[in-house]
Design a protein around this motif. Structure first.
Motif, short mmCIF file in Angstrom:
data_model
loop_
_atom_site.label_atom_id
_atom_site.label_comp_id
_atom_site.label_asym_id
_atom_site.label_seq_id
_atom_site.Cartn_x
_atom_site.Cartn_y
_atom_site.Cartn_z
N ASP A 184 0.86 -1.17 0.00
CA ASP A 184 0.00 0.00 0.00
C ASP A 184 0.91 1.23 0.00
O ASP A 184 1.93 1.25 0.69
CB ASP A 184 -0.91 0.02 1.24
N TRP A 185 0.50 2.26 -0.74
CA TRP A 185 1.35 3.44 -0.91
C TRP A 185 0.67 4.70 -0.37
O TRP A 185 -0.56 4.78 -0.31
CB TRP A 185 1.65 3.67 -2.40
N VAL A 186 1.51 5.68 0.00
CA VAL A 186 1.04 7.03 0.29
C VAL A 186 1.63 7.93 -0.78
O VAL A 186 2.79 7.79 -1.17
CB VAL A 186 1.48 7.48 1.71
N SER A 234 1.14 12.11 -2.82
CA SER A 234 0.55 13.45 -2.75
C SER A 234 -0.63 13.56 -3.70
O SER A 234 -0.55 13.10 -4.84
CB SER A 234 1.60 14.51 -3.09
N ARG A 243 -3.40 4.03 -1.19
CA ARG A 243 -4.53 4.07 -0.25
C ARG A 243 -4.57 5.38 0.53
O ARG A 243 -5.60 5.71 1.12
CB ARG A 243 -4.46 2.89 0.72
N TYR A 244 -3.46 6.11 0.55
CA TYR A 244 -3.39 7.34 1.35
C TYR A 244 -2.92 8.48 0.45
O TYR A 244 -1.82 8.44 -0.11
CB TYR A 244 -2.42 7.17 2.53
N TRP A 245 -3.78 9.49 0.31
CA TRP A 245 -3.43 10.68 -0.47
C TRP A 245 -3.21 11.82 0.52
O TRP A 245 -4.15 12.36 1.10
CB TRP A 245 -4.56 11.03 -1.45
N ILE A 246 -1.95 12.15 0.74
CA ILE A 246 -1.59 13.09 1.80
C ILE A 246 -0.59 14.10 1.26
O ILE A 246 0.47 13.72 0.74
CB ILE A 246 -1.00 12.36 3.02
N ALA A 275 2.37 12.15 6.12
CA ALA A 275 2.77 11.01 5.30
C ALA A 275 3.80 10.15 6.03
O ALA A 275 3.73 8.91 6.02
CB ALA A 275 3.33 11.49 3.96
N VAL A 277 2.07 7.94 8.62
CA VAL A 277 1.44 6.76 8.05
C VAL A 277 2.48 5.68 7.76
O VAL A 277 2.27 4.50 8.03
CB VAL A 277 0.67 7.14 6.76
N ARG A 319 1.50 1.21 7.81
CA ARG A 319 0.32 1.07 6.95
C ARG A 319 0.64 1.21 5.47
O ARG A 319 -0.12 0.73 4.63
CB ARG A 319 -0.74 2.10 7.34
N ALA A 320 1.73 1.89 5.15
CA ALA A 320 2.04 2.15 3.75
C ALA A 320 3.51 2.45 3.59
O ALA A 320 4.25 2.61 4.57
CB ALA A 320 1.19 3.33 3.23
#
Length: 282
Positions: free
Chosen positions: A187-189, A191, A212-215, A221, A224, A229-230
């Motif tokens: 799973d990636w974070v 921008s 899964r994470y747009w930060i 970031a 996370v 989690r990523a």
């Protein structure tokens, strides 16, 4: 911590004075304040910059390397500020914008108060504003696959390879280098603003990244990633494991853009030597 002009001046003063006490006098600060600042700077760089002894301080090999870069950066920042103040004192009002990168954040406190400044996370939006003539100059990361619009000039300020950030407990954290394809199931974070280059690099490696994470905020970031989690692409990180990628498939270029035809005043700003290419520690 973001490295700014004050940190550069501290490094230079301590190295040139040969003692924390004499550097504090030069900088007009307390000895304890300078000493604490040096410790924070050393933590930022990941190693000691100075050997301490009863006779004073002297630079370590890492300190010698940083000192050369610090002197060049400080000199060019002084030139950039001087040129900006000259522009601001002319007949045209300078409109500067950029992403919240270290270059932009170091520049803002040094600009005259009558310069119009805007900071925004979206590189795409900033470049659209520049193309439309609503900005004169902007400092931003170059979006992956970006084609420079007609009438816009550019100059690279920094060019850094992106590394992958992992939690300390990640199975790949012990490897010295990582092949991007090894993270195909991760799973990636990433921008949400602009194209970071993650998707293109992963596609070239033969897979589609599962974001899964747009930060936009780097601190969030990093949090996370620390939680496990990523994983994500960074140039630096706080409390996470950073590992270079085989072949350096993604780089992050910070670029100075300006409109053409630029006035002579704008050219006086943009022609300042600012392409201090940042060398990665990997």
């Amino acid at each position: 911590m973001e490295l700014g002009q004050g940190h550069l001046k501290t490094i230079i003063a301590v190295a040139e004075c040969g003692s924390i006490g004499r550097a504090a006098v030069r900088l007009g600060q307390s000895q304890a304040g300078v000493s604490g600042n040096v410790r924070r700077i050393e933590k930022y760089f990941g190693g000691e910059l100075f050997h301490r002894s009863a006779e004073g301080v002297r630079t370590t090999p890492l300190g010698d390397w940083v000192l050369v870069k610090a002197r060049a950066l400080a000199a060019d920042m002084d030139k950039l500020v001087s040129s900006a103040r000259s522009v601001a004192g002319g007949t045209e009002r300078l409109r500067i914008a950029g992403q919240p990168c270290s270059t932009m954040l170091a520049l803002i406190p040094l600009l005259p108060r009558d310069v119009e400044v805007r900071v925004d996370h979206s590189a795409d939006w900033l470049l659209q504003q520049l193309k439309a003539g609503l900005l004169d100059v902007c400092v931003t990361a170059e979006p992956a696959g970006f084609t420079k619009p007609d009438g816009v000039h550019s100059q690279v300020i920094t060019d850094e390879p992106c590394v992958v950030g992992l939690s300390r407990l990640h199975p790949l954290a012990a490897k010295p280098r990582i092949d991007l394809v090894e993270l195909s199931d991760a799973d990636w974070v990433d921008s949400p603003f602009g194209n970071s280059g993650l998707r293109l690099a992963c596609q070239q490696a033969g897979f589609e990244p599962r974001v899964r994470y747009w930060i936009a905020d780097p601190g969030a970031a990093h949090l996370v990633v620390r939680s496990g989690r990523a994983v994500g692409l960074f140039t630096r990180g706080d409390g996470i494991v950073l590992r270079p990628l085989e072949g350096n498939p993604v780089s992050r270029r910070t670029v100075l853009y300006w409109r053409a035809p630029a006035s002579s005043l704008i050219r006086r700003l943009t022609n300042v030597t600012v392409n201090n290419r940042t060398e990665s520690r990997f």
